[in-house]
Design an enzyme around this catalytic site. Structure first.
Site, PDB file in Angstrom:
ATOM      1  N   ASP A  34       0.864  -1.171   0.000  1.00  0.00           N
ATOM      2  CA  ASP A  34       0.000   0.000   0.000  1.00  0.00           C
ATOM      3  C   ASP A  34       0.911   1.234   0.000  1.00  0.00           C
ATOM      4  O   ASP A  34       2.115   1.124   0.264  1.00  0.00           O
ATOM      5  CB  ASP A  34      -0.887  -0.050   1.250  1.00  0.00           C
ATOM      6  N   ASP A  41      -0.132   5.120   1.138  1.00  0.00           N
ATOM      7  CA  ASP A  41      -0.338   5.993   2.299  1.00  0.00           C
ATOM      8  C   ASP A  41      -0.404   5.185   3.587  1.00  0.00           C
ATOM      9  O   ASP A  41      -1.211   4.261   3.716  1.00  0.00           O
ATOM     10  CB  ASP A  41      -1.640   6.786   2.137  1.00  0.00           C
ATOM     11  N   ASP A  45      -2.051  -0.967   5.869  1.00  0.00           N
ATOM     12  CA  ASP A  45      -2.333  -0.384   7.182  1.00  0.00           C
ATOM     13  C   ASP A  45      -3.800  -0.104   7.453  1.00  0.00           C
ATOM     14  O   ASP A  45      -4.157   0.262   8.578  1.00  0.00           O
ATOM     15  CB  ASP A  45      -1.581   0.944   7.320  1.00  0.00           C
TER      16      ASP A  45
END
Length: 244
Positions: free
Chosen positions: A21, A23, A197
């Site tokens: 991922d 961000d 996240d």
């Protein structure tokens, strides 16, 4: 939560593929998504990992591919908009899709103007409401997203995340994007290792585990995973040590 990183030396780089991922995983969160930046050292280590794995590294993001490619070497493949934008393809402009949500934008613009610190982000395939700078307005933003979903109908979904609610059409997600990568060279036949996240990373983490690989949760959110790292800095240090 305490870091519990996978042992880098135990990951055969000829047999594993790596999915990240952006961000919150590769780059620290910023109040405004436009202000995000990738640490230059981490960018170099991603390229080293790309070379060491024979190209089996990819980034899966909810952002447009072009946004990510402005931060990384274009040799790294990127799937954008939760997989709707795939490397080598052009996302078709869909006037009908745009016509569905564009009437909602003036009202949403007025809404965020009434709640200082919130932000409306327009995308080709939908839009997102952000409240990272104004967490006290979370309920107002979620309620607005739910009202928008009611107006848009059953072909749309809300993708919840950290201080964001994104409206997009249903169908694809990061899990299906990972599986698509894994069906093609140089990923095919390898074991995926996925790093994410947030809630929109859960399909990617689950797909990696279902394909016999590993899921690494980033940050404090309690996501189902085999390992955990505290954030982008910990990931950068893990990669730097492992690639030394």
């Amino acid at each position: 939560m305490k870091d519990n990183a996978p042992v880098f030396d135990a990951l055969d780089l000829d047999r594993h593929a790596f999915f990240f991922d952006f961000d919150g995983t590769l780059a620290e969160f910023t109040d405004d998504p436009a202000d995000v930046a990738l640490d230059a050292r981490l960018g170099l280590d991603l390229m080293r990992l790309l070379r060491r794995t024979g190209g089996a590294v990819a980034i899966l993001t909810g952002r447009h591919r072009a946004e990510i490619l402005s931060h990384i070497d274009p040799a790294i493949p990127v799937a954008g908009l939760h997989g709707a934008e795939f490397p080598g393809e052009v996302l078709a402009h869909d006037p009908a899709r745009r016509a569905q949500f564009s009437p909602l934008l003036p009202g949403l613009s007025a809404l965020v103007a009434a709640f200082p610190g919130t932000l409306l982000e327009e995308k080709d395939a939908g839009f997102a409401l952000h409240w990272r700078r104004a967490p006290q307005h979370e309920q107002a933003m979620i309620a607005a997203a739910e009202r928008a979903l009611t107006e848009l109908g059953p072909d749309w979904v809300i993708q919840h995340g950290k201080f964001v609610a994104e409206l997009r059409q249903s169908g694809g997600d990061k899990g299906s994007a990972l599986r698509r990568f894994m069906a093609e060279p140089p990923f095919a036949g390898r074991l995926p290792v996925a790093f994410g996240d947030d809630l929109n990373d859960m399909p990617m983490l689950a797909a990696a585990r279902e394909l016999g690989g590993l899921a690494v949760a980033m940050g404090e959110r309690d996501l189902p995973a085999d390992h955990r790292l505290s954030g982008p800095r910990a990931l950068a240090e893990w990669l730097e040590r492992g690639l030394a």
